[in-house]
Scaffold this motif. Structure first.
Motif, short mmCIF file in Angstrom:
data_model
loop_
_atom_site.label_atom_id
_atom_site.label_comp_id
_atom_site.label_asym_id
_atom_site.label_seq_id
_atom_site.Cartn_x
_atom_site.Cartn_y
_atom_site.Cartn_z
N THR A 100 0.78 -1.14 0.13
CA THR A 100 0.48 0.10 -0.30
C THR A 100 0.75 1.66 -0.58
N LEU A 101 1.94 1.10 0.87
CA LEU A 101 2.68 2.32 0.75
C LEU A 101 3.59 2.60 -0.40
N LYS A 102 4.18 1.46 -1.14
CA LYS A 102 4.39 1.77 -2.46
C LYS A 102 3.38 1.92 -3.02
N ARG A 103 2.22 2.22 -3.24
CA ARG A 103 1.55 2.20 -4.14
C ARG A 103 0.83 3.61 -4.43
N GLU A 104 0.44 4.31 -2.98
CA GLU A 104 0.35 5.86 -2.52
C GLU A 104 1.86 6.43 -3.20
N ILE A 105 2.91 6.03 -3.09
CA ILE A 105 4.20 6.73 -3.23
C ILE A 105 4.14 6.69 -4.57
N ARG A 106 3.95 5.69 -5.64
CA ARG A 106 3.94 5.80 -7.18
C ARG A 106 2.79 6.90 -7.84
N GLN A 107 1.69 7.05 -6.89
CA GLN A 107 0.43 7.43 -7.43
C GLN A 107 0.75 8.61 -6.55
N ILE A 108 1.47 9.43 -5.85
CA ILE A 108 1.90 10.76 -5.86
C ILE A 108 2.67 11.05 -6.52
N CYS A 109 3.73 10.23 -6.93
CA CYS A 109 4.86 10.69 -7.85
C CYS A 109 4.69 10.73 -8.80
N THR A 110 2.71 9.79 -9.97
CA THR A 110 2.41 10.08 -11.47
C THR A 110 2.03 11.58 -11.23
N GLU A 111 0.75 11.56 -10.13
CA GLU A 111 0.15 13.23 -9.81
C GLU A 111 1.63 14.53 -10.11
N LEU A 112 2.62 14.70 -9.79
CA LEU A 112 3.42 14.78 -9.50
C LEU A 112 4.08 15.59 -11.18
N PHE A 113 4.56 14.51 -11.61
CA PHE A 113 5.39 14.06 -12.86
C PHE A 113 3.68 14.71 -14.04
N ALA A 114 3.04 14.56 -13.70
CA ALA A 114 1.38 15.04 -14.52
C ALA A 114 2.12 16.42 -14.44
N GLU A 115 1.18 17.15 -13.36
CA GLU A 115 1.32 18.47 -13.28
C GLU A 115 2.87 19.16 -14.07
N CYS A 116 4.09 18.75 -13.98
CA CYS A 116 5.01 18.96 -14.31
C CYS A 116 5.30 18.81 -16.00
N VAL A 117 4.20 17.76 -16.59
CA VAL A 117 4.22 17.57 -18.02
C VAL A 117 3.21 18.75 -18.29
N ALA A 118 2.03 19.55 -18.31
CA ALA A 118 1.47 20.13 -17.64
C ALA A 118 2.41 21.51 -17.83
N VAL A 119 3.44 21.50 -16.84
CA VAL A 119 3.94 23.14 -16.92
C VAL A 119 4.82 23.48 -18.55
N SER A 120 5.39 22.03 -18.43
CA SER A 120 6.06 21.66 -19.53
C SER A 120 5.44 22.16 -21.04
N GLN A 121 3.98 21.72 -21.27
CA GLN A 121 3.40 22.11 -22.35
C GLN A 121 3.16 23.08 -22.16
N TYR A 122 2.74 23.77 -21.66
CA TYR A 122 2.22 25.25 -21.42
C TYR A 122 2.87 25.70 -20.98
N GLY A 123 3.96 25.59 -20.74
CA GLY A 123 4.73 26.83 -19.86
C GLY A 123 5.70 27.82 -20.91
N THR A 124 6.58 28.31 -20.73
CA THR A 124 7.36 28.99 -21.11
C THR A 124 9.07 28.85 -21.49
N PRO A 125 9.22 29.03 -21.72
CA PRO A 125 10.18 28.06 -22.38
C PRO A 125 11.27 28.07 -20.95
N ASN A 126 11.52 28.76 -20.21
CA ASN A 126 12.31 28.97 -19.16
C ASN A 126 11.47 28.01 -17.88
#
Length: 90
Positions: A6-32
């Motif tokens: 369960t702990l591994k699953r929760e860590i993977r889920q949180i990391c996946t959500e953080l990664f998705a947020e970063c992808v969104a920023v990289s797609q729609y953000g400025t070059p910086n």
């Protein structure tokens, strides 16, 4: 105490959500912001791998409840730091 699976699953889920947020920023953000988000994506992957390995191979000689409590606190602190960096780059 939650079990390891369960702990591994929760860590993977949180990391996946953080990664998705970063992808969104990289797609729609400025070059910086893209450069910062790509750096954070690498950090998230490394953090996930590190914590999953630490769950699978606990340090010998430590009481399990204290070890996992400390592990959860350290993960939470690192995740909050990454969230702060994502929101700063927005």
């Amino acid at each position: 105490m939650t079990n390891r699976r369960t702990l591994k699953r929760e860590i993977r889920q949180i990391c996946t959500e953080l990664f998705a947020e970063c992808v969104a920023v990289s797609q729609y953000g400025t070059p910086n912001e893209r450069e910062c988000a790509e750096s954070l994506m690498y950090t998230i992957i490394k953090m996930e791998k590190n914590f999953i390995n630490r769950i699978s191979h606990p340090e010998p000689g430590l009481e399990p409840s204290k070890y996992y409590k400390d592990l959860k606190e350290k993960f939470k602190a690192q995740a909050m730091e990454i969230i702060d960096q994502i929101t700063i780059s927005d």
